[in-house]
Design a protein around this motif. Structure first.
Motif, PDB file in Angstrom:
ATOM      1  N   ASP A 272       0.833  -1.212   0.000  1.00 18.84           N
ATOM      2  CA  ASP A 272       0.000   0.000   0.000  1.00 18.84           C
ATOM      3  C   ASP A 272       0.861   1.253   0.000  1.00 18.84           C
ATOM      4  OD1 ASP A 272       0.681   0.710   2.693  1.00 18.84           O
ATOM      5  OD2 ASP A 272      -0.935  -0.540   3.473  1.00 18.84           O
ATOM      6  N   THR A 273       0.200   2.383  -0.172  1.00 21.80           N
ATOM      7  CA  THR A 273       0.936   3.639  -0.329  1.00 21.80           C
ATOM      8  C   THR A 273       1.670   4.042   0.948  1.00 21.80           C
ATOM      9  OG1 THR A 273      -1.128   4.827   0.094  1.00 21.80           O
ATOM     10  CG2 THR A 273      -0.483   4.536  -2.206  1.00 21.80           C
ATOM     11  N   ASP A 274       1.220   3.556   2.103  1.00 26.63           N
ATOM     12  CA  ASP A 274       1.926   3.866   3.349  1.00 26.63           C
ATOM     13  C   ASP A 274       3.243   3.100   3.421  1.00 26.63           C
ATOM     14  OD1 ASP A 274       1.889   5.326   5.885  1.00 26.63           O
ATOM     15  OD2 ASP A 274       1.830   3.338   6.809  1.00 26.63           O
ATOM     16  N   GLN A 275       3.305   1.945   2.787  1.00 28.75           N
ATOM     17  CA  GLN A 275       4.558   1.203   2.720  1.00 28.75           C
ATOM     18  C   GLN A 275       5.481   1.796   1.653  1.00 28.75           C
ATOM     19  OE1 GLN A 275       2.378  -2.379   2.062  1.00 28.75           O
ATOM     20  NE2 GLN A 275       2.782  -3.192   4.105  1.00 28.75           N
ATOM     21  N   ILE A 276       4.874   2.320   0.577  1.00 28.79           N
ATOM     22  CA  ILE A 276       5.677   2.946  -0.477  1.00 28.79           C
ATOM     23  C   ILE A 276       6.346   4.204   0.052  1.00 28.79           C
ATOM     24  CG2 ILE A 276       5.609   4.040  -2.757  1.00 28.79           C
ATOM     25  CD1 ILE A 276       3.247   2.146  -3.422  1.00 28.79           C
ATOM     26  N   VAL A 277       5.567   5.055   0.747  1.00 26.07           N
ATOM     27  CA  VAL A 277       6.149   6.224   1.413  1.00 26.07           C
ATOM     28  C   VAL A 277       5.360   6.477   2.697  1.00 26.07           C
ATOM     29  CG1 VAL A 277       4.815   7.945   0.102  1.00 26.07           C
ATOM     30  CG2 VAL A 277       6.979   8.606   1.120  1.00 26.07           C
ATOM     31  N   PRO A 278       6.009   6.324   3.864  1.00 29.04           N
ATOM     32  CA  PRO A 278       5.317   6.465   5.144  1.00 29.04           C
ATOM     33  C   PRO A 278       4.674   7.841   5.341  1.00 29.04           C
ATOM     34  CG  PRO A 278       7.429   5.380   5.437  1.00 29.04           C
ATOM     35  CD  PRO A 278       7.397   5.875   4.024  1.00 29.04           C
ATOM     36  N   ALA A 279       3.600   7.866   6.126  1.00 31.31           N
ATOM     37  CA  ALA A 279       2.776   9.066   6.309  1.00 31.31           C
ATOM     38  C   ALA A 279       3.556  10.257   6.863  1.00 31.31           C
ATOM     39  CB  ALA A 279       1.600   8.745   7.225  1.00 31.31           C
ATOM     40  N   ARG A 280       4.628   9.996   7.605  1.00 32.57           N
ATOM     41  CA  ARG A 280       5.359  11.114   8.222  1.00 32.57           C
ATOM     42  C   ARG A 280       6.020  12.035   7.196  1.00 32.57           C
ATOM     43  NH1 ARG A 280       8.039   6.441   9.122  1.00 32.57           N
ATOM     44  NH2 ARG A 280      10.227   6.216   8.531  1.00 32.57           N
ATOM     45  N   PHE A 281       6.096  11.588   5.934  1.00 24.75           N
ATOM     46  CA  PHE A 281       6.706  12.422   4.899  1.00 24.75           C
ATOM     47  C   PHE A 281       5.675  13.215   4.097  1.00 24.75           C
ATOM     48  CE2 PHE A 281       9.690   8.775   5.318  1.00 24.75           C
ATOM     49  CZ  PHE A 281      10.763   9.485   5.847  1.00 24.75           C
ATOM     50  N   LEU A 282       4.404  13.119   4.458  1.00 25.26           N
ATOM     51  CA  LEU A 282       3.357  13.716   3.626  1.00 25.26           C
ATOM     52  C   LEU A 282       3.246  15.224   3.765  1.00 25.26           C
ATOM     53  CD1 LEU A 282       0.443  11.132   3.776  1.00 25.26           C
ATOM     54  CD2 LEU A 282       2.474  11.187   2.350  1.00 25.26           C
ATOM     55  N   LYS A 283       3.906  15.803   4.742  1.00 29.70           N
ATOM     56  CA  LYS A 283       3.838  17.266   4.896  1.00 29.70           C
ATOM     57  C   LYS A 283       4.620  17.977   3.800  1.00 29.70           C
ATOM     58  CE  LYS A 283       3.227  17.082   9.907  1.00 29.70           C
ATOM     59  NZ  LYS A 283       3.842  17.312  11.221  1.00 29.70           N
TER      60      LYS A 283
ATOM     61  N   PHE B 181      -0.675  -3.479  -6.288  1.00 26.50           N
ATOM     62  CA  PHE B 181       0.333  -2.488  -5.913  1.00 26.50           C
ATOM     63  C   PHE B 181      -0.304  -1.109  -5.802  1.00 26.50           C
ATOM     64  CE2 PHE B 181       3.877   0.443  -6.788  1.00 26.50           C
ATOM     65  CZ  PHE B 181       4.804  -0.024  -5.867  1.00 26.50           C
ATOM     66  N   GLY B 182       0.014  -0.402  -4.717  1.00 26.00           N
ATOM     67  CA  GLY B 182      -0.458   0.974  -4.546  1.00 26.00           C
ATOM     68  C   GLY B 182      -1.837   1.098  -3.939  1.00 26.00           C
ATOM     69  N   SER B 183      -2.261   0.100  -3.210  1.00 26.16           N
ATOM     70  CA  SER B 183      -3.564   0.172  -2.548  1.00 26.16           C
ATOM     71  C   SER B 183      -3.477   1.121  -1.352  1.00 26.16           C
ATOM     72  CB  SER B 183      -4.003  -1.223  -2.091  1.00 26.16           C
ATOM     73  OG  SER B 183      -3.032  -1.784  -1.217  1.00 26.16           O
ATOM     74  N   GLY B 184      -4.606   1.345  -0.706  1.00 28.99           N
ATOM     75  CA  GLY B 184      -4.611   2.225   0.465  1.00 28.99           C
ATOM     76  C   GLY B 184      -4.959   3.648   0.100  1.00 28.99           C
ATOM     77  N   SER B 185      -4.395   4.605   0.799  1.00 30.03           N
ATOM     78  CA  SER B 185      -4.743   6.009   0.602  1.00 30.03           C
ATOM     79  C   SER B 185      -4.261   6.508  -0.753  1.00 30.03           C
ATOM     80  CB  SER B 185      -4.151   6.878   1.718  1.00 30.03           C
ATOM     81  OG  SER B 185      -2.750   6.920   1.621  1.00 30.03           O
TER      82      SER B 185
ATOM     83  N   ILE C 220       5.800  -2.819 -13.101  1.00 25.41           N
ATOM     84  CA  ILE C 220       5.039  -3.936 -13.666  1.00 25.41           C
ATOM     85  C   ILE C 220       4.386  -4.703 -12.530  1.00 25.41           C
ATOM     86  CG2 ILE C 220       5.159  -6.077 -15.000  1.00 25.41           C
ATOM     87  CD1 ILE C 220       7.668  -4.950 -16.388  1.00 25.41           C
ATOM     88  N   SER C 221       3.095  -4.955 -12.668  1.00 24.98           N
ATOM     89  CA  SER C 221       2.360  -5.737 -11.676  1.00 24.98           C
ATOM     90  C   SER C 221       1.172  -6.386 -12.374  1.00 24.98           C
ATOM     91  CB  SER C 221       1.886  -4.846 -10.520  1.00 24.98           C
ATOM     92  OG  SER C 221       1.148  -5.601  -9.564  1.00 24.98           O
TER      93      SER C 221
ATOM     94  N   ALA D 299      -3.912  -0.425  -7.829  1.00 28.07           N
ATOM     95  CA  ALA D 299      -5.021   0.397  -7.357  1.00 28.07           C
ATOM     96  C   ALA D 299      -5.191   1.553  -8.343  1.00 28.07           C
ATOM     97  CB  ALA D 299      -4.730   0.922  -5.949  1.00 28.07           C
ATOM     98  N   ASP D 300      -6.438   1.860  -8.712  1.00 28.71           N
ATOM     99  CA  ASP D 300      -6.698   2.832  -9.783  1.00 28.71           C
ATOM    100  C   ASP D 300      -6.092   4.198  -9.530  1.00 28.71           C
ATOM    101  OD1 ASP D 300      -8.020   1.095 -11.443  1.00 28.71           O
ATOM    102  OD2 ASP D 300     -10.014   1.635 -10.732  1.00 28.71           O
ATOM    103  N   ILE D 301      -6.279   4.738  -8.325  1.00 30.88           N
ATOM    104  CA  ILE D 301      -5.785   6.096  -8.052  1.00 30.88           C
ATOM    105  C   ILE D 301      -4.268   6.125  -8.125  1.00 30.88           C
ATOM    106  CG2 ILE D 301      -5.602   7.920  -6.314  1.00 30.88           C
ATOM    107  CD1 ILE D 301      -8.450   7.180  -5.440  1.00 30.88           C
ATOM    108  N   HIS D 302      -3.627   5.112  -7.549  1.00 33.82           N
ATOM    109  CA  HIS D 302      -2.162   5.082  -7.601  1.00 33.82           C
ATOM    110  C   HIS D 302      -1.667   4.936  -9.041  1.00 33.82           C
ATOM    111  CE1 HIS D 302       1.949   4.540  -6.387  1.00 33.82           C
ATOM    112  NE2 HIS D 302       2.002   3.483  -7.178  1.00 33.82           N
ATOM    113  N   LYS D 303      -2.369   4.123  -9.821  1.00 35.99           N
ATOM    114  CA  LYS D 303      -2.008   3.952 -11.229  1.00 35.99           C
ATOM    115  C   LYS D 303      -2.024   5.299 -11.947  1.00 35.99           C
ATOM    116  CE  LYS D 303      -3.414   1.205 -15.252  1.00 35.99           C
ATOM    117  NZ  LYS D 303      -4.430   0.244 -15.751  1.00 35.99           N
ATOM    118  N   ASN D 304      -3.063   6.087 -11.721  1.00 36.31           N
ATOM    119  CA  ASN D 304      -3.153   7.409 -12.352  1.00 36.31           C
ATOM    120  C   ASN D 304      -2.086   8.357 -11.818  1.00 36.31           C
ATOM    121  OD1 ASN D 304      -5.278   6.934 -14.155  1.00 36.31           O
ATOM    122  ND2 ASN D 304      -6.785   7.146 -12.522  1.00 36.31           N
TER     123      ASN D 304
END
Length: 196
Positions: free
Chosen positions: A21-32, A77-81, A99-100, A104-109
């Protein structure tokens, strides 16, 4: 204009983990952060680094055997937020293709909007890619955007993939949405004159 996309031939980084998921791709603490620069350093940060910042030797991005601009990832790949920062991190690290067998649609876009090409293949072809890469990290994969074709150059097997026609045009010509609108200003103004 961004880097144009045509045919990419590269070794691959294998990540055979499903439901990343997207939190594993980049943890939430970097979202600022609001600037994309340097985001590649945060890619898979909690899997990639120990608490003291030292690299975890057993994580694939820290394994010198594997490299290249293609990430081969497990299903879903890319599920979650919907955080775009995940796509920033993938692009910032230097990946041009992911490649997967399912995104997840939003992450794909978000990947497409950041000039990363998400390629959906069958689970059988994905499994073959993982086998080839683990058997030989120098295995090359060719991603041909004009033909919408991905080929495992070790086996010669290939599959076609789908992509939205507008996004394909933008990638081939190195255009983001604003570039595209700017290029077509005269056509837009002409349409507005005719349809007042």
């Amino acid at each position: 204009m961004k880097q144009k996309f045509n045919i990419i031939t590269s070794t691959c980084v294998p990540l055979p983990i499903e439901n990343v998921d997207t939190d594993q791709i980049v943890p939430a603490r970097f979202l600022k952060a609001t600037d994309k620069s340097g985001f590649g350093d945060h890619l898979f940060c909690d899997w990639r680094y120990n608490e003291d910042g030292s690299p975890k030797e057993d994580f694939v991005l820290n394994d010198p055997k594997y490299g290249g601009c293609i990430l081969v990832a497990g299903k879903n790949f890319g599920s979650g937020s919907s955080r775009e920062h995940a796509a920033w991190a993938i692009a910032g690290y230097g990946f041009r293709v992911v490649i997967s067998s399912f995104f997840a649609d939003i992450h794909k876009n978000n990947e497409l909007n950041n000039f990363v090409l998400p390629v959906v293949v069958s689970e059988k072809f994905l499994s073959e890619l993982f086998t080839s890469i683990f058997d030989d990290p120098k295995t090359l994969v060719e991603v041909d955007l004009p033909q919408q074709k991905v080929t495992n150059l070790k086996t010669g097997n290939w599959e076609l993939f789908e992509i939205n026609g507008y996004k394909k045009h933008c990638l081939l010509n190195g255009l983001d949405d604003i570039d595209f609108l700017t290029q077509n200003t005269e056509l837009i103004e002409e349409w507005e004159r005719k349809n007042k």
